[in-house]
Design a protein around this motif. Structure first.
Motif, PDB file in Angstrom:
ATOM      1  N   GLY A   1       0.529  -1.296  -0.275  1.00 28.47           N
ATOM      2  CA  GLY A   1       0.042   0.094  -0.067  1.00 28.47           C
ATOM      3  C   GLY A   1       0.653   1.539  -0.184  1.00 28.47           C
ATOM      4  N   PHE A   2       1.953   1.203   0.515  1.00 27.53           N
ATOM      5  CA  PHE A   2       3.035   2.296   0.788  1.00 27.53           C
ATOM      6  C   PHE A   2       3.277   2.528  -0.574  1.00 27.53           C
ATOM      7  CE2 PHE A   2       1.403   2.612   5.624  1.00 27.53           C
ATOM      8  CZ  PHE A   2       1.444   3.873   5.662  1.00 27.53           C
ATOM      9  N   LEU A   3       3.802   1.585  -1.002  1.00 30.24           N
ATOM     10  CA  LEU A   3       4.596   1.575  -2.620  1.00 30.24           C
ATOM     11  C   LEU A   3       4.173   2.267  -3.144  1.00 30.24           C
ATOM     12  CD1 LEU A   3       7.610   0.605  -3.339  1.00 30.24           C
ATOM     13  CD2 LEU A   3       5.824  -2.093  -4.003  1.00 30.24           C
ATOM     14  N   LEU A   4       2.859   1.996  -3.288  1.00 34.37           N
ATOM     15  CA  LEU A   4       1.812   2.378  -4.638  1.00 34.37           C
ATOM     16  C   LEU A   4       1.511   4.580  -4.324  1.00 34.37           C
ATOM     17  CD1 LEU A   4      -0.509  -1.248  -4.599  1.00 34.37           C
ATOM     18  CD2 LEU A   4       1.118  -0.400  -6.425  1.00 34.37           C
ATOM     19  N   LEU A   5       1.261   3.964  -3.043  1.00 35.87           N
ATOM     20  CA  LEU A   5       0.875   5.829  -2.781  1.00 35.87           C
ATOM     21  C   LEU A   5       2.307   5.753  -3.107  1.00 35.87           C
ATOM     22  CD1 LEU A   5      -0.964   7.512  -1.038  1.00 35.87           C
ATOM     23  CD2 LEU A   5       0.282   7.075   0.703  1.00 35.87           C
ATOM     24  N   GLY A   6       3.543   5.839  -2.870  1.00 38.16           N
ATOM     25  CA  GLY A   6       4.999   6.521  -2.617  1.00 38.16           C
ATOM     26  C   GLY A   6       5.061   6.229  -3.768  1.00 38.16           C
ATOM     27  N   LEU A   7       4.302   5.885  -5.012  1.00 34.59           N
ATOM     28  CA  LEU A   7       4.819   5.574  -6.511  1.00 34.59           C
ATOM     29  C   LEU A   7       3.451   6.635  -7.089  1.00 34.59           C
ATOM     30  CD1 LEU A   7       5.462   1.952  -7.894  1.00 34.59           C
ATOM     31  CD2 LEU A   7       6.766   3.194  -7.537  1.00 34.59           C
ATOM     32  N   PHE A   8       2.894   6.745  -6.826  1.00 35.56           N
ATOM     33  CA  PHE A   8       1.278   7.289  -7.361  1.00 35.56           C
ATOM     34  C   PHE A   8       1.896   8.960  -6.830  1.00 35.56           C
ATOM     35  CE2 PHE A   8      -2.401  10.207  -6.499  1.00 35.56           C
ATOM     36  CZ  PHE A   8      -2.470  10.281  -8.076  1.00 35.56           C
ATOM     37  N   GLN A   9       2.675   8.865  -5.720  1.00 32.50           N
ATOM     38  CA  GLN A   9       2.891  10.598  -5.342  1.00 32.50           C
ATOM     39  C   GLN A   9       4.126  11.115  -6.457  1.00 32.50           C
ATOM     40  OE1 GLN A   9       3.215   9.846  -1.275  1.00 32.50           O
ATOM     41  NE2 GLN A   9       1.191  10.820  -0.662  1.00 32.50           N
ATOM     42  N   ALA A  10       4.807  10.142  -6.763  1.00 30.94           N
ATOM     43  CA  ALA A  10       6.260  10.439  -7.798  1.00 30.94           C
ATOM     44  C   ALA A  10       5.749  10.201  -8.741  1.00 30.94           C
ATOM     45  CB  ALA A  10       7.011   8.939  -7.554  1.00 30.94           C
ATOM     46  N   LEU A  11       4.656   9.731 -10.018  1.00 31.90           N
ATOM     47  CA  LEU A  11       4.667   9.534 -11.053  1.00 31.90           C
ATOM     48  C   LEU A  11       3.637  10.735 -11.280  1.00 31.90           C
ATOM     49  CD1 LEU A  11       5.362   5.836 -11.470  1.00 31.90           C
ATOM     50  CD2 LEU A  11       6.631   8.054 -11.789  1.00 31.90           C
ATOM     51  N   PHE A  12       2.265  11.022 -10.586  1.00 26.52           N
ATOM     52  CA  PHE A  12       1.229  11.543 -10.912  1.00 26.52           C
ATOM     53  C   PHE A  12       1.438  13.237 -10.251  1.00 26.52           C
ATOM     54  CE2 PHE A  12       0.067   7.167 -11.988  1.00 26.52           C
ATOM     55  CZ  PHE A  12       0.140   6.976 -12.702  1.00 26.52           C
ATOM     56  N   SER A  13       1.184  12.649  -8.671  1.00 31.35           N
ATOM     57  CA  SER A  13       1.419  14.313  -8.150  1.00 31.35           C
ATOM     58  C   SER A  13       2.644  14.941  -8.726  1.00 31.35           C
ATOM     59  CB  SER A  13       1.239  13.911  -7.108  1.00 31.35           C
ATOM     60  OG  SER A  13      -0.187  13.373  -7.489  1.00 31.35           O
ATOM     61  N   LYS A  14       4.333  13.940  -9.019  1.00 31.27           N
ATOM     62  CA  LYS A  14       4.923  14.752  -8.669  1.00 31.27           C
ATOM     63  C   LYS A  14       5.466  15.535  -7.466  1.00 31.27           C
ATOM     64  CE  LYS A  14       5.552  14.401 -12.923  1.00 31.27           C
ATOM     65  NZ  LYS A  14       5.972  12.584 -13.716  1.00 31.27           N
TER      66      LYS A  14
ATOM     67  N   TYR B   1       7.924  15.012  -4.293  1.00 31.76           N
ATOM     68  CA  TYR B   1       8.838  13.665  -4.507  1.00 31.76           C
ATOM     69  C   TYR B   1       8.556  13.250  -3.299  1.00 31.76           C
ATOM     70  CZ  TYR B   1       9.885  14.139  -9.241  1.00 31.76           C
ATOM     71  OH  TYR B   1       9.121  14.215 -10.891  1.00 31.76           O
ATOM     72  N   MET B   2       8.755  14.490  -2.400  1.00 34.77           N
ATOM     73  CA  MET B   2       9.048  14.427  -0.675  1.00 34.77           C
ATOM     74  C   MET B   2       7.993  13.374   0.005  1.00 34.77           C
ATOM     75  SD  MET B   2      11.793  15.342   0.091  1.00 34.77           S
ATOM     76  CE  MET B   2      11.712  15.662   1.719  1.00 34.77           C
ATOM     77  N   GLN B   3       6.828  13.898  -0.807  1.00 34.39           N
ATOM     78  CA  GLN B   3       5.593  12.625  -0.024  1.00 34.39           C
ATOM     79  C   GLN B   3       5.867  11.429  -0.809  1.00 34.39           C
ATOM     80  OE1 GLN B   3       3.495  13.002   2.215  1.00 34.39           O
ATOM     81  NE2 GLN B   3       3.238  15.574   2.753  1.00 34.39           N
ATOM     82  N   ALA B   4       6.622  11.198  -1.668  1.00 31.59           N
ATOM     83  CA  ALA B   4       6.608   9.638  -2.600  1.00 31.59           C
ATOM     84  C   ALA B   4       7.943   9.021  -1.500  1.00 31.59           C
ATOM     85  CB  ALA B   4       6.730  10.282  -3.822  1.00 31.59           C
ATOM     86  N   ALA B   5       8.509  10.054  -0.787  1.00 32.78           N
ATOM     87  CA  ALA B   5      10.138   9.628  -0.748  1.00 32.78           C
ATOM     88  C   ALA B   5       9.784   9.069   1.354  1.00 32.78           C
ATOM     89  CB  ALA B   5      11.208  10.611  -0.114  1.00 32.78           C
ATOM     90  N   ALA B   6       8.710  10.114   2.014  1.00 30.04           N
ATOM     91  CA  ALA B   6       8.349  10.193   3.304  1.00 30.04           C
ATOM     92  C   ALA B   6       6.959   8.425   3.065  1.00 30.04           C
ATOM     93  CB  ALA B   6       7.651  10.819   2.967  1.00 30.04           C
ATOM     94  N   SER B   7       6.830   8.431   2.100  1.00 27.44           N
ATOM     95  CA  SER B   7       5.752   7.471   1.941  1.00 27.44           C
ATOM     96  C   SER B   7       6.255   5.349   1.689  1.00 27.44           C
ATOM     97  CB  SER B   7       4.408   7.015   1.008  1.00 27.44           C
ATOM     98  OG  SER B   7       4.059   7.855   1.051  1.00 27.44           O
ATOM     99  N   LEU B   8       7.530   5.751   0.613  1.00 27.41           N
ATOM    100  CA  LEU B   8       8.411   4.463   0.763  1.00 27.41           C
ATOM    101  C   LEU B   8       8.787   4.148   1.775  1.00 27.41           C
ATOM    102  CD1 LEU B   8       9.146   5.360  -3.528  1.00 27.41           C
ATOM    103  CD2 LEU B   8       7.704   3.529  -2.550  1.00 27.41           C
ATOM    104  N   GLY B   9       9.728   5.701   2.393  1.00 27.13           N
ATOM    105  CA  GLY B   9      10.019   5.445   3.498  1.00 27.13           C
ATOM    106  C   GLY B   9       9.535   4.555   4.554  1.00 27.13           C
ATOM    107  N   ILE B  10       8.405   4.746   4.716  1.00 26.94           N
ATOM    108  CA  ILE B  10       7.413   4.620   5.713  1.00 26.94           C
ATOM    109  C   ILE B  10       7.169   3.377   5.346  1.00 26.94           C
ATOM    110  CG2 ILE B  10       4.434   4.447   6.872  1.00 26.94           C
ATOM    111  CD1 ILE B  10       5.408   7.478   6.411  1.00 26.94           C
ATOM    112  N   GLY B  11       6.782   3.041   4.372  1.00 30.39           N
ATOM    113  CA  GLY B  11       6.176   1.747   3.850  1.00 30.39           C
ATOM    114  C   GLY B  11       7.839   0.601   4.480  1.00 30.39           C
ATOM    115  N   LEU B  12       9.415   0.945   3.993  1.00 32.90           N
ATOM    116  CA  LEU B  12       9.815   0.592   4.819  1.00 32.90           C
ATOM    117  C   LEU B  12      10.010  -0.653   5.706  1.00 32.90           C
ATOM    118  CD1 LEU B  12      13.776   1.878   2.923  1.00 32.90           C
ATOM    119  CD2 LEU B  12      12.335  -0.573   2.406  1.00 32.90           C
ATOM    120  N   THR B  13       9.072   0.613   6.692  1.00 34.41           N
ATOM    121  CA  THR B  13       9.376   0.174   8.187  1.00 34.41           C
ATOM    122  C   THR B  13       8.573  -1.547   8.578  1.00 34.41           C
ATOM    123  OG1 THR B  13       7.005   1.524   8.952  1.00 34.41           O
ATOM    124  CG2 THR B  13       9.501   2.275   9.278  1.00 34.41           C
TER     125      THR B  13
END
Length: 80
Positions: free
Chosen positions: A12-25, A27-39
């Motif tokens: 879920g966090f991976l998909l959210l991060g990819l959406f934020q990076a690719l469609f919303s542009k 990048y900080m929110q995408a990095a945060a979502s992907l980082g939270i996903g790592l936990t």
């Protein structure tokens, strides 16, 4: 937590991060979502790092590399 529940949160966090990076542009929110996903370790969290298969290590390392790359992109955009 159960490992299967962690997989759903990680994906879920991976998909959210990819959406934020690719469609919303955003990048900080995408990095945060992907980082939270790592936990939420999608694999067995009780398994030691050295005992994990190489492909599991690579998935986590690539995810972390993408987080650092997105942070670098955001810093680069801030100054240039």
């Amino acid at each position: 937590m159960k490992t299967s529940f962690n997989k759903f949160l990680y994906i879920g966090f991976l998909l959210l991060g990819l959406f934020q990076a690719l469609f919303s542009k955003d990048y900080m929110q995408a990095a945060a979502s992907l980082g939270i996903g790592l936990t939420f370790d999608p694999f067995n969290p009780e398994q030691k790092w050295g005992d994990r298969p190489t492909w599991q290590k690579m998935v986590l390392i690539v995810n972390l590399s993408i987080v650092f790359g997105l942070i670098f992109i955001e810093i680069f955009n801030l100054f240039f």
